[in-house]
Design a protein around this motif. Structure first.
Motif, short mmCIF file in Angstrom:
data_model
loop_
_atom_site.label_atom_id
_atom_site.label_comp_id
_atom_site.label_asym_id
_atom_site.label_seq_id
_atom_site.Cartn_x
_atom_site.Cartn_y
_atom_site.Cartn_z
N LYS A 39 -61.81 -64.56 7.24
CA LYS A 39 -60.38 -64.21 7.26
C LYS A 39 -59.94 -63.65 5.90
O LYS A 39 -59.21 -62.66 5.83
CB LYS A 39 -59.54 -65.43 7.64
N LYS A 40 -60.41 -64.28 4.83
CA LYS A 40 -60.12 -63.79 3.49
C LYS A 40 -60.63 -62.37 3.29
O LYS A 40 -59.96 -61.53 2.68
CB LYS A 40 -60.78 -64.70 2.44
N PHE A 41 -61.82 -62.09 3.83
CA PHE A 41 -62.39 -60.75 3.72
C PHE A 41 -61.47 -59.74 4.41
O PHE A 41 -61.20 -58.67 3.86
CB PHE A 41 -63.79 -60.69 4.32
N LYS A 45 -58.48 -56.08 2.12
CA LYS A 45 -58.17 -54.65 2.25
C LYS A 45 -59.14 -53.78 1.45
O LYS A 45 -60.31 -53.82 1.67
CB LYS A 45 -56.72 -54.37 1.86
N GLU A 46 -58.62 -53.06 0.47
CA GLU A 46 -59.43 -52.08 -0.28
C GLU A 46 -59.89 -52.59 -1.64
O GLU A 46 -60.40 -51.82 -2.44
CB GLU A 46 -58.63 -50.79 -0.46
N ASP A 47 -59.71 -53.86 -1.91
CA ASP A 47 -60.12 -54.42 -3.21
C ASP A 47 -61.62 -54.71 -3.18
O ASP A 47 -62.05 -55.77 -2.74
CB ASP A 47 -59.31 -55.69 -3.50
N ASN A 48 -62.41 -53.74 -3.65
CA ASN A 48 -63.87 -53.86 -3.55
C ASN A 48 -64.44 -55.03 -4.35
O ASN A 48 -65.39 -55.67 -3.91
CB ASN A 48 -64.54 -52.56 -3.98
N ALA A 49 -63.85 -55.33 -5.49
CA ALA A 49 -64.35 -56.46 -6.28
C ALA A 49 -64.12 -57.77 -5.53
O ALA A 49 -65.01 -58.63 -5.46
CB ALA A 49 -63.66 -56.50 -7.64
N ALA A 109 -76.06 -54.74 -0.62
CA ALA A 109 -75.10 -53.64 -0.47
C ALA A 109 -73.93 -53.79 -1.44
O ALA A 109 -73.73 -54.84 -2.06
CB ALA A 109 -74.59 -53.62 0.97
N GLU A 110 -73.17 -52.71 -1.53
CA GLU A 110 -71.93 -52.67 -2.31
C GLU A 110 -70.78 -52.37 -1.36
O GLU A 110 -70.98 -51.67 -0.36
CB GLU A 110 -72.02 -51.58 -3.39
N PRO A 111 -69.58 -52.85 -1.66
CA PRO A 111 -68.45 -52.65 -0.75
C PRO A 111 -68.13 -51.19 -0.43
O PRO A 111 -67.55 -50.91 0.62
CB PRO A 111 -67.28 -53.30 -1.48
#
Length: 172
Positions: A39-41, A45-49, A109-111
């Motif tokens: 759910k947190k993921f 949104k767009e915050d890759n870190a 992988a990376e976001p």
């Protein structure tokens, strides 16, 4: 079917939830913790870190959960259920293999990689399906056996503490 909920919130000190009463409650607590991370993921949104941090937590939680199930719970359940639970446990182990494959892909992988969010979405669906089958069928069958779930839960808790580097708190 409603399921009992344990205190699954992480404490501010970084420690995890208290020791549960039995093996099934420990596993269900893990399920709720991973659900909260998924759910947190979704909310990141767009915050890759932030997404990378949450996915790392998901991967670690799922890996530790799978380890205690495969090393301790499934063998005990297989023995207690004998032939009655063989198909359930075989399916659970195959589901674990699929989940582990996605975990490995996400760990590398990376976001901003192609399909990153899709892999997390599919992982979420696999895990939810796996939890539904365990909680809806396997756990009720195991509860009907003479398996000492308190003792098994204590053994699983100790192993989980080893896997998490001593981050679990024993409230008992």
């Amino acid at each position: 079917m409603p399921t009992p909920r344990e205190d699954t919130s992480e404490k501010k000190s970084g420690k995890m939830a208290k020791k549960p009463d039995d093996a099934i409650k420990l596993l269900m607590t893990d399920h709720r913790e991973v659900e909260a991370l998924f759910k947190k993921f979704e909310e990141a949104k767009e915050d890759n870190a932030e997404k990378a941090d949450i996915v790392a937590q998901i991967c670690e939680a799922l890996s530790n959960h799978a380890d205690i199930e495969e090393e301790i719970f499934y063998p005990a359940a297989r023995e207690a259920l004998s032939e009655k639970g063989e198909d359930l446990l075989d399916e659970a182990e195959v589901e674990h293999a699929s989940i582990k494959g996605l975990v490995e892909q996400l760990e590398e992988a990376e976001p901003d990689d192609d399909l990153y969010d899709a892999k997390v979405k599919v992982l979420t669906e696999y895990v939810q399906d796996h939890e539904k089958e365990e909680e809806g069928d396997m756990f009720s069958k195991v509860r009907k056996t003479d398996l000492d779930l308190e003792h098994l839960g204590a053994e699983m808790f100790e192993r989980k503490v080893e896997l998490t580097g001593g981050e679990e708190e024993d409230a008992g």
